[in-house]
Scaffold this active site. Sequence first.
Site, PDB file in Angstrom:
ATOM      1  N   THR A   1       0.814  -1.227   0.000  1.00 31.72           N
ATOM      2  CA  THR A   1       0.000   0.000   0.000  1.00 31.72           C
ATOM      3  C   THR A   1       0.844   1.271   0.000  1.00 31.72           C
ATOM      4  O   THR A   1       0.334   2.362  -0.247  1.00 31.72           O
ATOM      5  CB  THR A   1      -0.899   0.055   1.260  1.00 31.72           C
TER       6      THR A   1
ATOM      7  N   CYS B   1       2.767   2.402   9.360  1.00 29.88           N
ATOM      8  CA  CYS B   1       1.874   2.399  10.519  1.00 29.88           C
ATOM      9  C   CYS B   1       2.655   2.277  11.818  1.00 29.88           C
ATOM     10  O   CYS B   1       3.813   1.878  11.831  1.00 29.88           O
ATOM     11  CB  CYS B   1       0.946   1.182  10.465  1.00 29.88           C
TER      12      CYS B   1
ATOM     13  N   CYS C   1      -1.518  -0.282  15.062  1.00 29.36           N
ATOM     14  CA  CYS C   1      -2.557   0.167  14.132  1.00 29.36           C
ATOM     15  C   CYS C   1      -3.735  -0.809  14.109  1.00 29.36           C
ATOM     16  O   CYS C   1      -3.545  -2.015  14.024  1.00 29.36           O
ATOM     17  CB  CYS C   1      -1.985   0.295  12.726  1.00 29.36           C
TER      18      CYS C   1
ATOM     19  N   ARG D   1      -5.983  -4.173   9.487  1.00 33.00           N
ATOM     20  CA  ARG D   1      -5.621  -5.585   9.400  1.00 33.00           C
ATOM     21  C   ARG D   1      -4.100  -5.730   9.218  1.00 33.00           C
ATOM     22  O   ARG D   1      -3.499  -4.975   8.447  1.00 33.00           O
ATOM     23  CB  ARG D   1      -6.350  -6.217   8.218  1.00 33.00           C
TER      24      ARG D   1
ATOM     25  N   ARG E   1       4.169   6.699   3.122  1.00 31.71           N
ATOM     26  CA  ARG E   1       3.432   7.831   3.682  1.00 31.71           C
ATOM     27  C   ARG E   1       2.668   7.376   4.927  1.00 31.71           C
ATOM     28  O   ARG E   1       2.291   6.209   5.042  1.00 31.71           O
ATOM     29  CB  ARG E   1       2.510   8.455   2.639  1.00 31.71           C
TER      30      ARG E   1
ATOM     31  N   CYS F   1       0.069   6.471   7.809  1.00 29.28           N
ATOM     32  CA  CYS F   1      -1.296   5.955   7.857  1.00 29.28           C
ATOM     33  C   CYS F   1      -2.208   6.990   8.519  1.00 29.28           C
ATOM     34  O   CYS F   1      -1.824   7.632   9.502  1.00 29.28           O
ATOM     35  CB  CYS F   1      -1.298   4.657   8.659  1.00 29.28           C
TER      36      CYS F   1
ATOM     37  N   CYS G   1      -3.617   5.367  12.313  1.00 32.99           N
ATOM     38  CA  CYS G   1      -2.793   5.303  13.536  1.00 32.99           C
ATOM     39  C   CYS G   1      -1.827   6.488  13.649  1.00 32.99           C
ATOM     40  O   CYS G   1      -1.171   6.658  14.664  1.00 32.99           O
ATOM     41  CB  CYS G   1      -2.048   3.977  13.606  1.00 32.99           C
TER      42      CYS G   1
HETATM   43 ZN   LIG Z   1      -2.016   2.495  10.538  1.00 29.79          ZN
END
Ligand SMILES: [Zn+2]
Length: 357
Positions: free
Chosen positions: A33, A37, A41, A44, A66, A68, A71
């Site tokens: 993605t 995080c 977080c 999932r 980048r 999240c 979180c």
């Molecule tokens: Zn996150």
Amino acid sequence: MLNRLPDHETLYKHILRRDPEMDGVVYVGVKTTGIFCRPICPARTPLSKNITFYGSPDAALAAGFRPCKRCRPMDDPNAPGVLIDKLLRLVEEDPSRKWSEEDLREMGIEPATARRHFQRRFDMSFSQYVRARRLGHAFNTIRKGDAVIEAQLDAGFESGSGFREAFAKVFGEAPNRARAARAFAMDWIDTPLGPMLAIADETHLHMLEFVERKKLQEHVERYRRQFNASVLPGETTALKHIRREVTDYFAGKSLTFTSRIAGAGTDFQNQVWDELRRVPPGVTRSYQEMATRIGRPSAVRAVANANRLNRCAIILPCHRVIGADGQLTGYAGGLWRKQWLLDHERRHAGKSEAARI
Ligand SMILES: [Zn+2]
């Protein structure tokens, strides 16, 4: 930074559990993605093969990830926030001052933001922090022999009963008896292995441990009960000293500590702890060796227990004691921390030795 972290598989086990101990210690880059995080977080957990671990949010950013939005890893609870520092400074300028939400807004600070930051750092809101600090200030005033009424005015409480009530809540006793109790100050120290809680009086360190943020209050409460002492955020000579030593230790500048420790153990425990302090950095000993050195070769189990019960991590280097077969065995702060500390000391022990010559 990466080579100082536990290995990938160990870290992955921690994030599967969303282990809060890892929060602020490690950041999780998700290759599929492009997002990174915090280990806690709520999203999932991705497959292990799609993850890269980083030791700081900056490192994850530099690698092209980048942050999240759920979180918010840039909101790093470990980084001494500008806002927190500013407010702490202002509170220390006048610990007896009462703060309103309006005061904060006038300085361009949103009260809800201050509350969130303080909650995360101290496990209490900004207003709770200010109140605790104000009471701590009043407490010191009483200890110096001033009348209760003056302390009351100092603390900014309008009614005597309101003051006593608040005091009782924090100290577990009424102001008139405050002289009998002891006052300890607490502060946290950021380290690459997560924050450590330090508790000290003016001259001696009483506790230095890795503490999970969520359990901070629990630790402090236990300490208050155990030592019949007040424990409040504050600053003492001993705290300043240990902060400097811990920083130098983690920077590899000096692995030795001169901080004075309040010997709160039994005679036997104090004997074991003294011997612990004589184990040089970069060296490990077995429990059997430790028992022999204090002249109690059959007391291996008791030595292990005393080792475990010491409350001043790193300074009393219980991490330098390992099983006779070279296995690390237990460590209150987690085995990965024990391994990290031993690796760190092996790397730097020779260097500081050379520096001394
Ligand atoms: Zn996150």
